[in-house]
Design an enzyme around this catalytic site. Structure first.
Site, PDB file in Angstrom:
ATOM      1  CB  CYS A 106      -3.197 -10.576   3.540  1.00  0.00           C
ATOM      2  SG  CYS A 106      -1.799  -9.605   4.103  1.00  0.00           S
ATOM      3  CG  HIS A 127      -6.364  -8.375   4.309  1.00  0.00           C
ATOM      4  ND1 HIS A 127      -5.993  -8.517   5.626  1.00  0.00           N
ATOM      5  CD2 HIS A 127      -5.277  -7.848   3.665  1.00  0.00           C
ATOM      6  CE1 HIS A 127      -4.740  -8.105   5.767  1.00  0.00           C
ATOM      7  NE2 HIS A 127      -4.288  -7.695   4.604  1.00  0.00           N
ATOM      8  CG  ASN A 159      -2.286  -5.525   7.042  1.00  0.00           C
ATOM      9  OD1 ASN A 159      -2.542  -6.663   7.420  1.00  0.00           O
ATOM     10  ND2 ASN A 159      -1.967  -5.251   5.792  1.00  0.00           N
TER      11      ASN A 159
HETATM   12  O1  UT7 Z   1      -1.812  -6.661   3.606  1.00  0.00           O
HETATM   13  C1  UT7 Z   1      -0.915  -7.061   2.636  1.00  0.00           C
HETATM   14  C2  UT7 Z   1      -1.002  -6.256   1.449  1.00  0.00           C
HETATM   15  N1  UT7 Z   1      -0.405  -4.950   1.668  1.00  0.00           N
HETATM   16  C3  UT7 Z   1      -0.964  -3.910   1.122  1.00  0.00           C
HETATM   17  O2  UT7 Z   1      -2.018  -4.042   0.531  1.00  0.00           O
HETATM   18  C4  UT7 Z   1      -0.240  -2.598   1.170  1.00  0.00           C
HETATM   19  C5  UT7 Z   1      -0.458  -1.871  -0.112  1.00  0.00           C
HETATM   20  N2  UT7 Z   1       0.310  -0.632  -0.221  1.00  0.00           N
HETATM   21  C6  UT7 Z   1       0.048   0.423   0.550  1.00  0.00           C
HETATM   22  O3  UT7 Z   1      -0.807   0.370   1.411  1.00  0.00           O
HETATM   23  C7  UT7 Z   1       0.811   1.701   0.274  1.00  0.00           C
HETATM   24  O4  UT7 Z   1       1.627   1.502  -0.849  1.00  0.00           O
HETATM   25  C8  UT7 Z   1       1.683   2.167   1.466  1.00  0.00           C
HETATM   26  C9  UT7 Z   1       0.797   2.700   2.583  1.00  0.00           C
HETATM   27  C10 UT7 Z   1       2.563   1.053   1.956  1.00  0.00           C
HETATM   28  C11 UT7 Z   1       2.601   3.314   1.018  1.00  0.00           C
HETATM   29  O5  UT7 Z   1       1.815   4.378   0.499  1.00  0.00           O
HETATM   30  P1  UT7 Z   1       2.194   5.049  -0.889  1.00  0.00           P
HETATM   31  O6  UT7 Z   1       1.243   6.148  -1.095  1.00  0.00           O
HETATM   32  O7  UT7 Z   1       2.230   3.944  -1.916  1.00  0.00           O
HETATM   33  O8  UT7 Z   1       3.613   5.634  -0.607  1.00  0.00           O
HETATM   34  P2  UT7 Z   1       4.991   5.317  -1.355  1.00  0.00           P
HETATM   35  O9  UT7 Z   1       5.479   3.952  -1.012  1.00  0.00           O
HETATM   36  O10 UT7 Z   1       4.844   5.671  -2.814  1.00  0.00           O
HETATM   37  O11 UT7 Z   1       5.956   6.355  -0.679  1.00  0.00           O
HETATM   38  C12 UT7 Z   1       5.758   7.774  -0.846  1.00  0.00           C
HETATM   39  C13 UT7 Z   1       6.755   8.504   0.028  1.00  0.00           C
HETATM   40  C14 UT7 Z   1       8.182   8.024  -0.115  1.00  0.00           C
HETATM   41  O12 UT7 Z   1       9.025   9.149  -0.023  1.00  0.00           O
HETATM   42  P3  UT7 Z   1       9.617   9.842  -1.373  1.00  0.00           P
HETATM   43  O13 UT7 Z   1      10.408   8.770  -2.055  1.00  0.00           O
HETATM   44  O14 UT7 Z   1       8.411  10.270  -2.160  1.00  0.00           O
HETATM   45  O15 UT7 Z   1      10.407  10.960  -0.827  1.00  0.00           O
HETATM   46  C15 UT7 Z   1       8.400   7.164   1.109  1.00  0.00           C
HETATM   47  O16 UT7 Z   1       9.762   7.124   1.519  1.00  0.00           O
HETATM   48  O17 UT7 Z   1       6.416   8.314   1.413  1.00  0.00           O
HETATM   49  C16 UT7 Z   1       7.574   7.889   2.119  1.00  0.00           C
HETATM   50  N3  UT7 Z   1       7.150   7.046   3.246  1.00  0.00           N
HETATM   51  C17 UT7 Z   1       6.811   7.550   4.434  1.00  0.00           C
HETATM   52  N4  UT7 Z   1       6.811   8.806   4.905  1.00  0.00           N
HETATM   53  C18 UT7 Z   1       6.404   8.992   6.170  1.00  0.00           C
HETATM   54  C19 UT7 Z   1       6.969   5.703   3.266  1.00  0.00           C
HETATM   55  N5  UT7 Z   1       6.544   5.320   4.480  1.00  0.00           N
HETATM   56  C20 UT7 Z   1       6.439   6.455   5.229  1.00  0.00           C
HETATM   57  C21 UT7 Z   1       6.041   6.713   6.539  1.00  0.00           C
HETATM   58  N6  UT7 Z   1       6.029   7.979   6.980  1.00  0.00           N
HETATM   59  N7  UT7 Z   1       5.630   5.734   7.387  1.00  0.00           N
END
Ligand code: UT7
Length: 332
Positions: free
Chosen positions: A114, A259, A289
């Site tokens: 990125c 980014h 992204n």
């Molecule tokens: O560009 C490179 C750098 N990348 C980034 O900067 C990404 C940074 N991180 C993020 O943008 C966020 O962490 C994400 C968007 C990837 C994830 O969001 P989050 O609020 O951190 O969610 P999480 O990973 O804590 O997951 C929460 C829940 C989980 O379920 P449980 O364990 O709480 O039951 C995941 O399994 O959301 C679930 N989950 C989803 N649910 C529906 C993860 N992905 C999805 C999805 N749809 N696509």
């Protein structure tokens, strides 16, 4: 001293629009989850039968050249940022050189995810400042849709990463242009966001053809929470570093082009830095992204929309896999 400036910007995104509704029909996710956590409502995916990283890059480059009033033959060097090259080797820089019908000019590939475009811009800036080249094509392009895991197992990355290409042309200038660039990395966090295979450091038996379909090949592993927490800190740090290096304050920023990692990250930075919303450019809602392509696509769109004007101070900032992070301050 010789300086460099951007004299043309261009971008190209594939025609195929992938909506959150479509993703919800093939994996366990929902429009609500994607919108709330990422701000993305749609993204573009290539048609693998006709699109390549290099030919998307060529389309973006030709637009940048036309806007700069230049021709392909004017390019003296290519710096190509991508983590999804068309081949394992050679890099896509030489393929872009071939697509543009250029002979024997140098082409360098940058693999800083990125932050790749800012790293590429910094390299090109040094080449221009040193007087080595007069016209450099700097590109960020990615095809991520062909490798992401489209099962529910891959949903935390599949809904985010997408395809596209952006390009900038750099030339010398008496006045700066690119005021400064700031590049950082911290390899302790390499495995927080990575694709492990096909990596070279594996025993022979793990590298045989039958292993190619195993779960580690091309699988993006991302510890989203960790990445998010580091991203918000490093983004602000590196923006402040760029301002301090130029004796400027946040009031001097005409437009911040971050980014496009996650709309929540951009909004967090905007609020914490107390920037007005119109001073932060976001298009992740429409493109997802696109890793190394996201900054040049966003800059090109912002310029086309009249949001980048002469004498403006543009701040670029990125954070991603590595971890790597970077910023650039530009006087337009
Ligand atoms: O560009 C490179 C750098 N990348 C980034 O900067 C990404 C940074 N991180 C993020 O943008 C966020 O962490 C994400 C968007 C990837 C994830 O969001 P989050 O609020 O951190 O969610 P999480 O990973 O804590 O997951 C929460 C829940 C989980 O379920 P449980 O364990 O709480 O039951 C995941 O399994 O959301 C679930 N989950 C989803 N649910 C529906 C993860 N992905 C999805 C999805 N749809 N696509």
């Amino acid at each position: 001293m010789q300086h460099s400036k951007i004299v043309g910007l261009g971008h190209h995104v594939p025609e195929k629009v992938i909506t959150n509704a479509y993703l919800s029909s093939i994996m366990d996710t929902s429009n609500e989850w994607i919108m709330e956590r990422t701000g993305i409502s749609e993204r573009r995916w290539v048609d693998p039968a006709k699109d390549t990283v290099a030919n998307m890059a060529a389309k973006a480059s030709r637009i940048a050249l036309e806007r700069a009033g230049l021709k392909e033959k004017d390019i003296e060097f290519i710096v190509f940022a991508t983590i999804t090259p068309d081949y394992f080797f050679p890099g896509s820089g030489v393929l872009l050189q071939r697509e543009l019908g250029l002979e024997s000019i140098g082409a360098l590939d940058i693999r800083n995810a990125c932050s790749g475009f800012i790293y590429a811009l910094s390299v090109a800036d040094q080449f221009i400042k040193s007087g080595m080249y007069k016209t450099i094509l700097v590109v960020g392009a990615e095809i991520q849709s062909t490798a992401i895991d489209l099962s529910t197992r891959g949903r935390n990355t599949a809904v985010i990463f997408a395809d596209g290409a952006g390009a900038a042309i750099l030339q010398p200038s008496d006045k700066p242009g690119i005021l400064s660039t700031h590049l950082h990395s911290d390899g302790r966090f390499a495995e927080e966001l990575y694709v492990r295979d096909p990596g070279s450091s594996r025993p022979r038996e793990e590298r045989q053809p039958e292993q190619i379909l195993d779960t580690t090949h091309y699988k993006v592993v991302m510890n989203g929470n960790q990445v998010f927490k580091h991203a918000v800190v490093r983004f602000m740090e590196v923006i402040k570093e760029a301002l301090a290096a130029n004796h400027m304050t946040k009031e001097d920023i005409s437009l911040l082009v971050p980014h496009q990692a996650n709309l929540r990250i951009s909004q967090y930075i905007q609020e914490k830095m107390e920037l007005s919303p119109e001073k932060v450019y976001n298009n992740i809602m429409r493109y997802g992204n696109t890793t190394a392509a996201s900054i040049p696509i966003a800059m090109s769109e912002a310029w086309a929309e009249g949001k980048i004007k002469e004498n403006d101070v543009i701040c670029l900032a990125a954070f991603g896999s590595g971890f790597t992070w970077a910023s650039a301050l530009i006087r337009w």
